[in-house]
Each structure stands twice: as C-alpha cells, then as structure tokens.
Enzyme design. Structure first.
Site, mmCIF file in Angstrom:
data_model
loop_
_atom_site.group_PDB
_atom_site.id
_atom_site.type_symbol
_atom_site.label_atom_id
_atom_site.label_comp_id
_atom_site.label_asym_id
_atom_site.label_seq_id
_atom_site.Cartn_x
_atom_site.Cartn_y
_atom_site.Cartn_z
ATOM 1 N N GLY A 42 39.435 31.457 42.505
ATOM 2 C CA GLY A 42 37.967 30.508 42.369
ATOM 3 C C GLY A 42 37.569 31.670 41.211
ATOM 4 O O GLY A 42 37.621 32.697 41.207
ATOM 5 N N ASN A 46 37.178 35.354 41.057
ATOM 6 C CA ASN A 46 38.171 36.284 40.379
ATOM 7 C C ASN A 46 37.092 37.103 39.945
ATOM 8 O O ASN A 46 37.971 38.051 38.974
ATOM 9 C CB ASN A 46 38.578 35.443 39.177
ATOM 10 C CG ASN A 46 39.870 34.209 39.883
ATOM 11 O OD1 ASN A 46 40.198 34.748 41.126
ATOM 12 N ND2 ASN A 46 40.328 33.139 39.521
ATOM 13 N N THR A 219 36.055 32.725 23.841
ATOM 14 C CA THR A 219 38.078 32.731 24.809
ATOM 15 C C THR A 219 38.719 31.746 23.863
ATOM 16 O O THR A 219 38.476 30.697 23.837
ATOM 17 C CB THR A 219 38.202 33.117 26.220
ATOM 18 O OG1 THR A 219 37.366 31.963 26.588
ATOM 19 C CG2 THR A 219 36.677 34.051 26.361
ATOM 20 N N ASP A 251 38.994 34.628 33.277
ATOM 21 C CA ASP A 251 38.268 35.531 34.682
ATOM 22 C C ASP A 251 37.713 36.569 34.521
ATOM 23 O O ASP A 251 37.175 37.217 34.238
ATOM 24 C CB ASP A 251 38.226 34.483 35.614
ATOM 25 C CG ASP A 251 38.134 33.552 36.198
ATOM 26 O OD1 ASP A 251 37.019 32.656 35.450
ATOM 27 O OD2 ASP A 251 38.345 32.785 36.780
HETATM 28 O O1 RIB Z 1 40.387 29.727 36.417
HETATM 29 C C1 RIB Z 1 40.853 30.331 37.361
HETATM 30 C C2 RIB Z 1 40.069 29.092 38.389
HETATM 31 O O2 RIB Z 1 39.744 28.174 38.222
HETATM 32 C C3 RIB Z 1 41.724 29.567 38.994
HETATM 33 O O3 RIB Z 1 41.658 31.047 40.196
HETATM 34 C C4 RIB Z 1 41.428 28.270 40.367
HETATM 35 O O4 RIB Z 1 40.703 29.146 41.257
HETATM 36 C C5 RIB Z 1 40.053 27.484 39.773
HETATM 37 O O5 RIB Z 1 38.646 28.190 40.141
#
Ligand code: RIB
Length: 309
Positions: A42, A46, A219, A251
C-alpha cells in the site's frame, strides 16, 4: 524543525501478493512463475514504514477491513513502530494488490481498494487536528481524493508541509493540488497530469511546476530524480544497482524525502536521501521487506547529512 519529526501519512494499506515470473502472460495464456511472496504494501503504508525506519515519529491514517489481512497489517505497524491508532476497522475486505515482477525487476500492479475506499475525510482531518507537532502530511491516490483533501486542509491550517504522490495516476481535484506543497509523480504519472511526456524537458518541467503552483520532484527510476523548484531544475542521478524488484521503490523515495524535509535538509539533500533509500530497495525482493532496516537507514541518513552523494 524537530530532530525527531512527526510525519503523518494519510493513505492506503494493502497486502501485496507478488508473483515473480520470467515474463507476463499473454491474454488467455498460462505460464509458470518462479516464486511467490506475500508482504505488506500500500503506497501509504510503505511511505510510513520507510519514514519510521529513518527515525521519524510516524502516524498512519487509513482503514483496514475485518479480515485476517487487517490483523496482520496492524501487527506490522506495531512491529515497525508506526502509530496506527488512526487506522480504522471497517466491514469488508482489506486492500490487496496482486503484483507481477519480471526478471529485470519491472513490476505491474493491480490494486483492489477494499477498506481503503472507505477512509473518511472528516475523521482524517479530526485526527490531524488532534495531533501535536505535525511536520509533514503525505498523501497518495489509493484512498478517496476527498479524504486526502480534508487531511491536507487540516495540515495546511496547522502549518504542516503537504506532499502528494499522484499514484495511481488520476485527474487531480484542483483544490487538492492547491493544498499541495510538493508533488512527486513518476514519469507515467507526470505524463498523465501534464498531458505530454515532459520528464526529459527542463523548460517544460519548470513551466508545469509553475502552472500548478507546486514544488515538483519527478522520480525517474534508474535515472534518479528531477527536482523542480522556483523555476529551476536539478537532475540528481541514482547509483548503478542491479534491480531485482522495483515494487515500492517510489514509496521508499517519498518516505525518505519527507523525513529529509522534516529534519530540515535542503531539498536537494532530501532528494538524495530518497534516491539512496529507493536504490537500496530495488536490490532486494518485496515491497516493505526490501527497504533498508533501521540501522542501514540511519547510516544513509548520516551519509546524506554529511554531504555524501
Ligand atoms: O507502490 C507500490 C505499492 O502499490 C504496492 O505496495 C501496492 O500495494 C500498491 O499500493
């Protein structure tokens, strides 16, 4: 700003279901994969975990369902030292993300929002209003934009920096953009926002940032990042690494960048910290599992603060 800044992430929590395969199957085709892993993901979660590993005090605002994945996610936040007291439980399934990773590390992701679609703006704003010492509020687009908007309003009202990752790409509510200090798209997300592939064009980047009224960091994966601030573009390279899984690298970048901002690094050094953490993450499989641990994150933070690049 504080030595231990308070970063608030308003966003998504997913369970990532990652299949590693030599290539992506064609329509109607079945292929054999190499391996599978399940992990915590997520975009919001993250970013929160990366920020916590760098030593920030981190609060997560979001929602999980009433399933086993919810319990696992809340346990993970506790293990990672992320305050999840503003992650609400709602009826139904938690967010999940089936992910395919090819041999060269490229990923493809489908997010099924589940509980993330039920994050409530009023509750998110109230949570931010109640907190003490909020330095940065980070948002993404895996929860309703109205919820992120309400959170950014509350953030602005108390003088916090707002950082938006416009992912997955979607048209942005103009009011949300107006409340955003830093916008951090990758190349496809920037192209969706600008309507043209402008990442390689400094003049177009500067014009876009000026027109949208934000400071911009694009990025660029293995090519690093472009920082666009006050009409000036600075391109910062990434170290050459062998990428095995790029999932969540963006992330990691944002989680590290917001800590950099919050501890008062100049923006170029905050970008360097983001690049350093993202570059480490692509060398290992998994999403949060690939991020530098607390010890390594502290080394990277010290290295950037000492002027290393
Ligand atoms: O950016 C990577 C993320 O995108 C993953 O962890 C996935 O869950 C989505 O949210």
């Amino acid at each position: 700003m504080a030595a231990m800044p308070h970063v608030v992430v308003v966003g998504s929590c997913n369970i990532d279901l990652i299949a590693y395969a030599p290539r992506i199957p064609n329509p109607g085709e079945t292929i054999l994969g190499d391996r599978f892993s399940m992990g915590f993901g997520g975009k919001g979660a993250n970013q929160a975990v990366m920020a916590a590993r760098l030593g920030a005090t981190v609060s997560m605002v979001g929602a999980v369902g009433d399933d086993l994945y919810a319990q696992m996610t809340l346990r993970n936040f506790a293990d990672q030292g992320v305050d999840a007291s503003h992650v609400t439980r709602v009826a139904g399934s938690s967010g999940v993300a089936p992910i395919w990773v090819e041999t060269n590390g490229t990923n493809r992701i489908i997010v099924v929002a589940g509980a993330n679609a039920l994050v409530d703006g009023a509750a998110a704003a109230a949570a931010i209003e109640r907190m003490t010492d909020v330095d940065v509020v980070a948002g993404q687009l895996e929860i309703p934009q109205a919820a992120t908007l309400a959170a950014f309003r509350a953030a602005r009202a108390r003088g916090a920096i707002t950082v938006l990752t416009p992912a997955p790409a979607a048209p942005l509510d103009p009011e949300l953009l107006a409340l955003t200090d830093w916008l951090i798209p990758n190349e496809p997300e920037l192209e969706a926002l600008a309507g043209a592939p402008i990442a390689g064009d400094d003049e177009a980047l500067a014009d876009h940032a000026t027109a949208t009224g934000v400071s911009l960091v694009v990025t660029l994966g293995a090519r690093g990042a472009a920082l666009v601030q006050a009409g000036h573009v600075t391109r910062l390279p990434a170290p050459a690494v062998e990428a095995v899984d790029t999932t969540g690298a963006g992330d990691a970048f944002v989680g590290a960048f917001v800590v950099g901002l919050a501890i008062g690094l100049v923006s170029i050094d905050a970008v360097r910290l983001g690049i350093a953490c993202a570059a480490e993450s692509v060398r290992r499989p998994g999403t949060q599992a690939s991020y530098p641990d607390r010890r390594r994150a502290a080394e990277l933070r010290a290295w950037v603060a000492a002027g290393g690049h």
